[in-house]
Design a protein around this motif. Structure first.
Motif, PDB file in Angstrom:
ATOM      1  N   SER A  21     -32.065  65.466  43.942  1.00 26.30           N
ATOM      2  CA  SER A  21     -31.373  64.175  44.033  1.00 26.30           C
ATOM      3  C   SER A  21     -32.043  63.099  43.173  1.00 26.30           C
ATOM      4  CB  SER A  21     -31.312  63.709  45.485  1.00 26.30           C
ATOM      5  OG  SER A  21     -32.620  63.543  46.000  1.00 26.30           O
ATOM      6  N   LYS A  22     -33.339  63.211  42.927  1.00 27.40           N
ATOM      7  CA  LYS A  22     -34.071  62.201  42.149  1.00 27.40           C
ATOM      8  C   LYS A  22     -34.066  62.476  40.646  1.00 27.40           C
ATOM      9  CE  LYS A  22     -35.890  59.246  45.029  1.00 27.40           C
ATOM     10  NZ  LYS A  22     -35.668  57.839  44.923  1.00 27.40           N
ATOM     11  N   LEU A  23     -33.843  63.728  40.226  1.00 25.72           N
ATOM     12  CA  LEU A  23     -33.926  64.067  38.803  1.00 25.72           C
ATOM     13  C   LEU A  23     -32.940  63.289  37.930  1.00 25.72           C
ATOM     14  CD1 LEU A  23     -34.740  67.862  38.579  1.00 25.72           C
ATOM     15  CD2 LEU A  23     -36.175  65.922  38.035  1.00 25.72           C
ATOM     16  N   PRO A  24     -31.659  63.123  38.316  1.00 24.12           N
ATOM     17  CA  PRO A  24     -30.763  62.327  37.463  1.00 24.12           C
ATOM     18  C   PRO A  24     -31.228  60.880  37.313  1.00 24.12           C
ATOM     19  CG  PRO A  24     -29.487  63.604  39.031  1.00 24.12           C
ATOM     20  CD  PRO A  24     -30.931  63.752  39.403  1.00 24.12           C
ATOM     21  N   GLU A  25     -31.767  60.333  38.387  1.00 23.20           N
ATOM     22  CA  GLU A  25     -32.284  58.963  38.352  1.00 23.20           C
ATOM     23  C   GLU A  25     -33.469  58.850  37.383  1.00 23.20           C
ATOM     24  OE1 GLU A  25     -33.987  56.282  41.843  1.00 23.20           O
ATOM     25  OE2 GLU A  25     -32.229  57.475  42.424  1.00 23.20           O
ATOM     26  N   ILE A  26     -34.357  59.812  37.445  1.00 25.20           N
ATOM     27  CA  ILE A  26     -35.529  59.829  36.556  1.00 25.20           C
ATOM     28  C   ILE A  26     -35.089  59.994  35.109  1.00 25.20           C
ATOM     29  CG2 ILE A  26     -37.595  61.141  35.942  1.00 25.20           C
ATOM     30  CD1 ILE A  26     -37.893  61.759  38.955  1.00 25.20           C
ATOM     31  N   GLY A  27     -34.131  60.894  34.867  1.00 22.30           N
ATOM     32  CA  GLY A  27     -33.619  61.104  33.515  1.00 22.30           C
ATOM     33  C   GLY A  27     -32.971  59.861  32.952  1.00 22.30           C
ATOM     34  N   ARG A  28     -32.206  59.166  33.787  1.00 26.51           N
ATOM     35  CA  ARG A  28     -31.549  57.933  33.354  1.00 26.51           C
ATOM     36  C   ARG A  28     -32.573  56.866  32.979  1.00 26.51           C
ATOM     37  NH1 ARG A  28     -28.758  57.188  37.868  1.00 26.51           N
ATOM     38  NH2 ARG A  28     -27.630  59.111  37.558  1.00 26.51           N
ATOM     39  N   SER A  29     -33.582  56.684  33.807  1.00 25.10           N
ATOM     40  CA  SER A  29     -34.597  55.664  33.514  1.00 25.10           C
ATOM     41  C   SER A  29     -35.427  56.053  32.290  1.00 25.10           C
ATOM     42  CB  SER A  29     -35.489  55.405  34.717  1.00 25.10           C
ATOM     43  OG  SER A  29     -36.043  56.588  35.202  1.00 25.10           O
ATOM     44  N   PHE A  30     -35.642  57.347  32.083  1.00 27.45           N
ATOM     45  CA  PHE A  30     -36.345  57.803  30.880  1.00 27.45           C
ATOM     46  C   PHE A  30     -35.506  57.507  29.635  1.00 27.45           C
ATOM     47  CE2 PHE A  30     -37.556  61.189  27.843  1.00 27.45           C
ATOM     48  CZ  PHE A  30     -38.878  60.832  27.671  1.00 27.45           C
ATOM     49  N   GLY A  31     -34.196  57.722  29.730  1.00 25.89           N
ATOM     50  CA  GLY A  31     -33.298  57.415  28.613  1.00 25.89           C
ATOM     51  C   GLY A  31     -33.279  55.933  28.289  1.00 25.89           C
ATOM     52  N   VAL A  32     -33.252  55.100  29.313  1.00 29.01           N
ATOM     53  CA  VAL A  32     -33.274  53.646  29.104  1.00 29.01           C
ATOM     54  C   VAL A  32     -34.586  53.233  28.442  1.00 29.01           C
ATOM     55  CG1 VAL A  32     -33.357  51.421  30.306  1.00 29.01           C
ATOM     56  CG2 VAL A  32     -31.664  53.137  30.952  1.00 29.01           C
ATOM     57  N   THR A  33     -35.676  53.830  28.878  1.00 30.59           N
ATOM     58  CA  THR A  33     -36.981  53.521  28.293  1.00 30.59           C
ATOM     59  C   THR A  33     -37.019  53.895  26.816  1.00 30.59           C
ATOM     60  OG1 THR A  33     -38.036  53.906  30.428  1.00 30.59           O
ATOM     61  CG2 THR A  33     -39.455  53.953  28.497  1.00 30.59           C
ATOM     62  N   LEU A  34     -36.508  55.082  26.475  1.00 30.31           N
ATOM     63  CA  LEU A  34     -36.474  55.495  25.073  1.00 30.31           C
ATOM     64  C   LEU A  34     -35.595  54.566  24.241  1.00 30.31           C
ATOM     65  CD1 LEU A  34     -36.281  59.386  25.162  1.00 30.31           C
ATOM     66  CD2 LEU A  34     -38.133  57.971  24.315  1.00 30.31           C
ATOM     67  N   ARG A  35     -34.454  54.175  24.787  1.00 27.24           N
ATOM     68  CA  ARG A  35     -33.546  53.275  24.067  1.00 27.24           C
ATOM     69  C   ARG A  35     -34.223  51.937  23.786  1.00 27.24           C
ATOM     70  NH1 ARG A  35     -29.510  52.806  27.718  1.00 27.24           N
ATOM     71  NH2 ARG A  35     -29.120  55.027  27.486  1.00 27.24           N
ATOM     72  N   GLU A  36     -34.908  51.395  24.775  1.00 25.42           N
ATOM     73  CA  GLU A  36     -35.619  50.124  24.592  1.00 25.42           C
ATOM     74  C   GLU A  36     -36.743  50.264  23.570  1.00 25.42           C
ATOM     75  OE1 GLU A  36     -35.085  47.013  25.832  1.00 25.42           O
ATOM     76  OE2 GLU A  36     -33.187  47.846  26.555  1.00 25.42           O
ATOM     77  N   PHE A  37     -37.441  51.393  23.599  1.00 24.70           N
ATOM     78  CA  PHE A  37     -38.512  51.629  22.639  1.00 24.70           C
ATOM     79  C   PHE A  37     -37.955  51.683  21.221  1.00 24.70           C
ATOM     80  CE2 PHE A  37     -41.235  54.532  20.197  1.00 24.70           C
ATOM     81  CZ  PHE A  37     -42.433  53.846  20.276  1.00 24.70           C
ATOM     82  N   LYS A  38     -36.852  52.400  21.026  1.00 23.24           N
ATOM     83  CA  LYS A  38     -36.220  52.470  19.699  1.00 23.24           C
ATOM     84  C   LYS A  38     -35.785  51.095  19.230  1.00 23.24           C
ATOM     85  CE  LYS A  38     -34.291  57.117  19.494  1.00 23.24           C
ATOM     86  NZ  LYS A  38     -33.022  57.874  19.427  1.00 23.24           N
ATOM     87  N   LYS A  39     -35.186  50.324  20.135  1.00 26.65           N
ATOM     88  CA  LYS A  39     -34.737  48.973  19.787  1.00 26.65           C
ATOM     89  C   LYS A  39     -35.916  48.097  19.385  1.00 26.65           C
ATOM     90  CE  LYS A  39     -32.318  45.037  21.773  1.00 26.65           C
ATOM     91  NZ  LYS A  39     -31.800  44.453  23.006  1.00 26.65           N
ATOM     92  N   GLY A  40     -37.010  48.195  20.124  1.00 23.83           N
ATOM     93  CA  GLY A  40     -38.206  47.412  19.811  1.00 23.83           C
ATOM     94  C   GLY A  40     -38.808  47.788  18.473  1.00 23.83           C
ATOM     95  N   THR A  41     -38.848  49.085  18.173  1.00 27.14           N
ATOM     96  CA  THR A  41     -39.412  49.499  16.886  1.00 27.14           C
ATOM     97  C   THR A  41     -38.509  49.095  15.735  1.00 27.14           C
ATOM     98  OG1 THR A  41     -38.456  51.702  17.160  1.00 27.14           O
ATOM     99  CG2 THR A  41     -40.754  51.418  17.807  1.00 27.14           C
ATOM    100  N   LYS A  42     -37.191  49.142  15.928  1.00 30.69           N
ATOM    101  CA  LYS A  42     -36.266  48.693  14.880  1.00 30.69           C
ATOM    102  C   LYS A  42     -36.452  47.208  14.617  1.00 30.69           C
ATOM    103  CE  LYS A  42     -32.581  52.050  15.338  1.00 30.69           C
ATOM    104  NZ  LYS A  42     -31.175  52.280  15.729  1.00 30.69           N
ATOM    105  N   ASP A  43     -36.636  46.429  15.692  1.00 33.89           N
ATOM    106  CA  ASP A  43     -36.867  44.990  15.534  1.00 33.89           C
ATOM    107  C   ASP A  43     -38.152  44.730  14.760  1.00 33.89           C
ATOM    108  OD1 ASP A  43     -34.551  44.407  16.892  1.00 33.89           O
ATOM    109  OD2 ASP A  43     -35.546  43.987  18.806  1.00 33.89           O
ATOM    110  N   LEU A  44     -39.199  45.480  15.062  1.00 30.56           N
ATOM    111  CA  LEU A  44     -40.463  45.298  14.347  1.00 30.56           C
ATOM    112  C   LEU A  44     -40.324  45.649  12.871  1.00 30.56           C
ATOM    113  CD1 LEU A  44     -43.109  46.684  16.852  1.00 30.56           C
ATOM    114  CD2 LEU A  44     -42.815  44.328  16.113  1.00 30.56           C
ATOM    115  N   VAL A  45     -39.636  46.741  12.589  1.00 30.21           N
ATOM    116  CA  VAL A  45     -39.453  47.171  11.196  1.00 30.21           C
ATOM    117  C   VAL A  45     -38.605  46.159  10.451  1.00 30.21           C
ATOM    118  CG1 VAL A  45     -38.376  48.926   9.739  1.00 30.21           C
ATOM    119  CG2 VAL A  45     -39.806  49.613  11.650  1.00 30.21           C
ATOM    120  N   SER A  46     -37.532  45.661  11.083  1.00 33.54           N
ATOM    121  CA  SER A  46     -36.673  44.692  10.405  1.00 33.54           C
ATOM    122  C   SER A  46     -37.404  43.366  10.190  1.00 33.54           C
ATOM    123  CB  SER A  46     -35.380  44.474  11.180  1.00 33.54           C
ATOM    124  OG  SER A  46     -35.640  43.875  12.424  1.00 33.54           O
ATOM    125  N   ASP A  47     -38.336  43.017  11.081  1.00 29.99           N
ATOM    126  CA  ASP A  47     -39.130  41.804  10.891  1.00 29.99           C
ATOM    127  C   ASP A  47     -40.107  41.961   9.731  1.00 29.99           C
ATOM    128  OD1 ASP A  47     -37.882  40.552  12.965  1.00 29.99           O
ATOM    129  OD2 ASP A  47     -39.509  40.846  14.411  1.00 29.99           O
TER     130      ASP A  47
END
Length: 68
Positions: A24-50
């Motif tokens: 029951s917890k695995l989908p929740e963990i996977g979702r939060s891991f996906g959100v974390t990766l998405r935020e990390f990618k967004k942050g690195t793109k912002d740094l590169v564009s800066d």
């Protein structure tokens, strides 16, 4: 490092995750891991564009100084 895991290793990791967290917890963990990766990618793109405009300005300044 992850290249040496293989299919049996991944199956073992999934089984251990099921035992530790439960099905029951695995989908929740996977979702939060996906959100974390998405935020990390967004942050690195912002740094590169800066960095790119700063780099371009530095190159333009160097070109102008060479011309003078």
């Amino acid at each position: 490092m992850l290249q040496n895991i293989g299919v049996p290793g991944l199956i073992l990791i999934v089984i251990i995750a099921l035992i530790v967290f439960g099905p029951s917890k695995l989908p929740e963990i996977g979702r939060s891991f996906g959100v974390t990766l998405r935020e990390f990618k967004k942050g690195t793109k912002d740094l590169v564009s800066d960095e790119e405009p700063k780099k371009a300005k530095t190159e333009e300044t160097a070109a102008v100084q060479r011309e003078s």
